[in-house]
Design an enzyme around this catalytic site. Structure first.
Site, PDB file in Angstrom:
ATOM      1  N   SER A 107      12.140 -66.632  -9.154  1.00  0.00           N
ATOM      2  CA  SER A 107      11.939 -68.079  -9.251  1.00  0.00           C
ATOM      3  C   SER A 107      12.114 -68.749  -7.894  1.00  0.00           C
ATOM      4  CB  SER A 107      12.923 -68.686 -10.257  1.00  0.00           C
ATOM      5  OG  SER A 107      12.688 -68.178 -11.553  1.00  0.00           O
ATOM      6  N   GLN A 138      16.854 -65.705  -6.389  1.00  0.00           N
ATOM      7  CA  GLN A 138      17.605 -64.564  -6.915  1.00  0.00           C
ATOM      8  C   GLN A 138      16.695 -63.357  -7.043  1.00  0.00           C
ATOM      9  OE1 GLN A 138      19.819 -65.409 -10.526  1.00  0.00           O
ATOM     10  NE2 GLN A 138      19.486 -63.352 -11.315  1.00  0.00           N
ATOM     11  N   GLY A 139      17.053 -62.257  -6.405  1.00  0.00           N
ATOM     12  CA  GLY A 139      16.252 -61.040  -6.443  1.00  0.00           C
ATOM     13  C   GLY A 139      16.910 -59.964  -7.277  1.00  0.00           C
ATOM     14  N   GLU A 158      17.810 -59.374 -27.114  1.00  0.00           N
ATOM     15  CA  GLU A 158      18.122 -58.034 -27.619  1.00  0.00           C
ATOM     16  C   GLU A 158      19.255 -57.397 -26.826  1.00  0.00           C
ATOM     17  OE1 GLU A 158      14.100 -59.212 -28.827  1.00  0.00           O
ATOM     18  OE2 GLU A 158      15.133 -59.197 -26.905  1.00  0.00           O
ATOM     19  N   GLU A 212      25.761 -67.331 -15.327  1.00  0.00           N
ATOM     20  CA  GLU A 212      24.367 -67.595 -15.685  1.00  0.00           C
ATOM     21  C   GLU A 212      24.219 -67.843 -17.180  1.00  0.00           C
ATOM     22  OE1 GLU A 212      19.950 -65.878 -14.583  1.00  0.00           O
ATOM     23  OE2 GLU A 212      21.581 -64.445 -14.826  1.00  0.00           O
ATOM     24  N   SER A 260      15.473 -58.935 -11.044  1.00  0.00           N
ATOM     25  CA  SER A 260      14.516 -58.219 -11.898  1.00  0.00           C
ATOM     26  C   SER A 260      13.461 -57.484 -11.082  1.00  0.00           C
ATOM     27  CB  SER A 260      13.818 -59.197 -12.845  1.00  0.00           C
ATOM     28  OG  SER A 260      14.739 -59.767 -13.746  1.00  0.00           O
TER      29      SER A 260
END
Length: 398
Positions: free
Chosen positions: A161, A126-127, A385, A244, A129
């Site tokens: 990851s 997964q791309g 947060e 997710e 961040s």
């Protein structure tokens, strides 16, 4: 919704256990599995076995080729596989990309990717961040400029990851530099063998290599690899992140921690007495069991809201993500603390089969690494947060 136990659930568990006894090869078993993914060849081999059984995509509905299991059945399946030491599946493909392709993919994209995904022949990363754009995905800067029938992608992703093991990556890029932040994002599927992609390892605090930096230098991607319309990437991402949040609850992991604590309760000693006779330990164990049961009910509730397309599903998914990941950290820390002096030693992980150990060392295998791995659980998938901000904003809508 009805939280009463499914009367057929025990029969379902017995069916899964029988399947695992008959079809799980002994050389694939990894007891006390930690949070990281199994070896690539193990993932592929186990995926093929599951797919032959019709269980290759446990979370998918029947209309998309899945077994059509209830939430309780999916959780029971995951738990039994974990207890049996079965390899992991490719979670990014199974729980994130697969539902996206089923909902937004073209017939050609489904035909090109889903059969290989089902049989474990194509693994994904997964791309999302980027440096400076983690939980605030809308601020991403990796750009994809249109050049005829291709996009030319330039930029950097981080915390990718298993990029070093993946065949393809599903990627968020900015295709409109002038539009409002969310409106200019698109969703691409990219072959990791495409020229211009560089993967560099990041060694994490759990002493494992599962994270990476991924660089894109004039990477040419066919326009046909875009999922949805140009600029629709943010809507697709919100759909994906709901899935997710549910998966990061990791309820089977919480139940595994309970199992480990119950084992320590009778094996570990408080002087001459078993640990369970220490009142403070017994109270914390009881509290963790109650909180794990509450997470189990919340997982079912979020799934029901998503199935009904309720506007509350997104906020409830964020609440689930916060509570479950904080509980993962608390429980994994308490497991290590309960090992006493043995908790100060990073014993070999469960994947290191030949390491001999005494009873307390056997219980301690991989637990320190697991505790360190869970330090990130309140960060990946959107920080706590950010999740609290989502919940707060949603209160003004009801």
């Amino acid at each position: 919704m009805d939280f009463q136990p499914d009367r057929n659930l025990e029969a379902f568990r017995q069916n899964v256990r029988a399947f695992l006894r008959e079809r799980l090869p002994a050389d694939l078993v990894r007891p006390l599995r930690t949070g990281t993914r199994s070896a690539r060849e193990d993932v592929t081999r186990w995926q093929r076995i599951l797919n032959e059984q019709g269980w290759g995509t446990p979370s998918w509905p029947a209309e998309h080729g899945g077994p059509g299991w209830s939430v309780q059945e999916r959780l029971a399946f995951d738990e039994e596989c974990m207890n049996a030491g079965a390899p992991t599946q490719d979670g990014g493909a199974q729980k994130l990309l697969g539902p996206v392709l089923n909902a937004f993919g073209t017939p050609e994209q489904k035909a090109a990717h889903l059969p290989l995904l089902l049989n474990g022949e194509r693994q994904w990363c997964q791309g999302f961040s980027e440096p400076g754009s983690g939980s605030d995905l809308a601020s991403l800067r990796t750009r994809a400029d249109r050049d005829g029938d291709h996009y030319v992608v330039n930029g950097q992703k981080i915390w990718t990851s298993y990029a070093h093991r993946a065949d393809w990556i599903f990627l968020l890029v900015r295709t409109d530099q002038e539009a409002k932040k969310q409106a200019g994002i698109s969703f691409l599927l990219v072959d990791m063998k495409t020229p211009g992609i560089t993967v560099r390892p990041i060694r994490s605090i759990d002493d494992c290599h599962h994270l990476n930096e991924t660089f894109f230098d004039n990477v040419r991607v066919p326009v046909t690899n875009r999922v949805g319309a140009e600029g629709e990437g943010w809507s697709i991402t919100k759909f994906l992140l709901n899935n997710e949040h549910a998966s990061t609850a990791d309820l089977p992991v919480l139940r595994r921690y309970l199992k480990q604590l119950r084992s320590l309760a009778v094996v570990a000693r408080d002087g001459a007495r078993p640990l369970i006779e220490r009142t403070s330990f017994a109270l914390r164990l009881a509290r963790f069991e109650a909180e794990t049961n509450a997470i189990a009910m919340m997982v079912q509730r979020v799934a029901a809201l998503e199935q009904d397309h309720s506007p509350a599903a997104h906020a409830m998914g964020s609440i689930l993500k916060v509570r479950a990941t904080e509980l993962q950290q608390q429980m994994s820390t308490f497991v290590v603390e309960s090992l006493g002096d043995h908790g100060a030693v990073a014993y070999p992980g469960p994947q290191e089969r030949d390491a001999a150990a005494l009873p307390m060392q056997e219980l301690g295998r991989g637990l320190a690494n697991e505790m360190f791995f869970r330090r990130a659980s309140t960060i990946y998938g959107g920080t706590s947060e950010v999740q609290r901000t989502i919940v707060a904003r949603s209160l003004f809508q009801f």
